[in-house]
Design an enzyme around this catalytic site. Structure first.
Site, PDB file in Angstrom:
ATOM      1  N   GLU A  10       0.825  -1.222   0.000  1.00 49.10           N
ATOM      2  CA  GLU A  10       0.000   0.000   0.000  1.00 49.10           C
ATOM      3  C   GLU A  10       0.853   1.265   0.000  1.00 49.10           C
ATOM      4  OE1 GLU A  10      -3.021  -0.234   3.018  1.00 49.10           O
ATOM      5  OE2 GLU A  10      -3.551  -2.278   2.463  1.00 49.10           O
ATOM      6  N   GLU A  62      -5.678 -10.344   0.379  1.00 46.65           N
ATOM      7  CA  GLU A  62      -6.712 -10.349   1.412  1.00 46.65           C
ATOM      8  C   GLU A  62      -8.050  -9.998   0.779  1.00 46.65           C
ATOM      9  OE1 GLU A  62      -5.648  -7.694   4.640  1.00 46.65           O
ATOM     10  OE2 GLU A  62      -3.562  -7.813   3.989  1.00 46.65           O
TER      11      GLU A  62
END
Length: 424
Positions: free
Chosen positions: A180, A333
């Site tokens: 991220e 995820e």
């Protein structure tokens, strides 16, 4: 993803919510504390407990023969995708999860600060032991919370030694380094020049010395980019800001490419990944809402129109970084939000609505380069809803039975690691 959403625009919430959801390194007793993007090791471990953990990990590793190492190129399934889990191993060991699922997961997700402590190193060894018996592969997310400058040559050297040790126990590792990075909430955020340089140094060391390990590049889903207001956003006038202003108009907006400035290059990257969650259909989060039709596919390809408005300016992540760059694509995820304290759609309908998209036959047909999908199996408090969210699919028998029955035959699972001694 930050625990404090103050200062963030409404349209960014879906993207912030798609971030890291927890810590999964196993400990016999719970030694975790709520952290920046999930849960992290507490600094308050007693010296005795730390010593005991390190000794136990050392003894466990010593008892395992040196195994033949699977080359990183052979970690990619020829067809279909690896099924994995991000599991709260303090609440449920991997063996029990495998029994509930009826299969051993091919991937187990772990997190560690980087540089990591002696206690965290012991936890990595303990995680590897569980995976060796009841899984197959570790997805190791490394979080340089002290900043990218802390990732020195010595730190990288220690990592590679540990990867070799884990690989020699028969457990392959995929390293998801500084995920991220296009967000604005981590100390390594929005620093494209330094990020790419450090990622490349880590990748070079892994590739040259740990053939049983691979590197994953995993930006945040770009809806809401550039996530203005985050603590670590790039500042106007800086070199990083200039690098991120891909359209050259002097401001950072959704019109700027939210992925390309951060890509370290094909030589450094083995896998590309993006976590995708269903937090709801509209802000504020916490309401129990059914997933919109085609949401998973539309987010993966940059065509989603929903919580962030029109995301059609986004790059088609799957086709550009998967197909065009020739990389296997991972969903590190995924899960669907269910708030037990709220009304609205039922838990079964929400979760079924999401897994039918993620694991549906149309997904397999449309995305042949999708090679890994990991479910987020946590029941935990989330600051975004100021309360508990149950992301799990194996804790409720009826939902577990429906989920396991729906898993398609194009998924691959773990069998436990059969250690074939090296040299045989």
């Amino acid at each position: 993803m930050p625990d404090d959403d103050s200062g963030q625009e409404t349209g960014q919430k879906e993207s912030f919510g798609s971030g890291i959801r927890g810590w999964v390194l196993p400990v016999a007793a719970a030694v975790v504390a709520a952290g920046f993007g999930g849960v992290s090791i507490s600094n308050g471990l007693a010296d005795r407990d730390r010593a005991n953990q390190e000794a136990a990990a050392s003894q466990s590793a010593a008892a395992v023969p040196v195994c033949q190492v699977v080359d990183r190129k052979d970690l990619i399934p020829a067809s279909g995708a690896l099924f994995g889990v991000n599991l709260n191993l303090d609440a449920k060991p991997l063996s029990r999860y495998a029994a509930d699922l009826g299969r051993k997961p091919a991937v187990s997700v772990s997190f560690a600060d980087f540089p990591y402590t002696g206690a965290e190193k012991a936890h990595l060894q303990a995680a590897a032991a569980q995976i060796r018996d009841d899984g197959h592969m570790m997805l190791l997310t490394l979080e340089p919370k002290q900043g990218l400058a802390a990732v020195t040559a010595d730190v990288i050297d220690e990592l590679v030694q540990d990867l070799v040790s884990i690989n020699n126990q028969g457990v392959p590792v995929i390293v998801r380094f500084a995920h991220e990075m296009n967000g604005s909430w981590y100390p390594w955020s929005q620093q494209p020049v330094e990020y790419k340089a450090v990622f490349t140094r880590v990748a070079d060391a892994v590739h040259s010395r740990a053939p049983g390990s691979a590197m994953m590049w995993a930006p945040n889903y770009g809806g809401g980019y550039p996530f203005a207001g985050g603590q670590f956003e790039a500042k106007p006038g800086s070199a990083d800001f200039a690098a991120l202003d891909t359209d050259g108009d002097g401001v950072l907006t959704m019109a700027d490419d939210s992925y390309a400035p951060y890509y370290p290059g094909d030589e450094a990257v083995d896998w590309v990944g993006m976590s995708l969650y269903h937090w709801g259909a509209k802000y504020p989060w916490g309401e129990n809402e059914l997933p919109e039709a085609n949401k998973f596919a539309d987010q993966l390809t940059g065509n989603y129109i929903g919580a962030n408005g029109d995301d059609s300016l986004l790059t088609d992540f799957y086709h550009v970084y998967g197909a065009d760059h020739g990389k296997p694509v991972a969903i590190p995820e995924t899960a669907a939000l269910y708030n037990p304290a709220a009304g609205g759609a039922s838990e079964a309908d929400i979760k079924r609505g999401w897994w039918e998209q993620v694991f549906g036959p149309e997904t397999h047909a449309a995305f042949p380069d999708l090679k890994m999908v990991n479910w987020f199996e946590w029941d935990k408090n989330e600051v975004e809803v100021n309360g508990r969210v149950d992301w799990t699919v194996t804790n409720t028998p009826a939902i577990r039975d429906a989920f396991t029955a729906a898993l398609p035959d194009w998924l691959e699972y773990g069998t436990g690691t059969a250690c074939r001694p090296a040299g045989t």
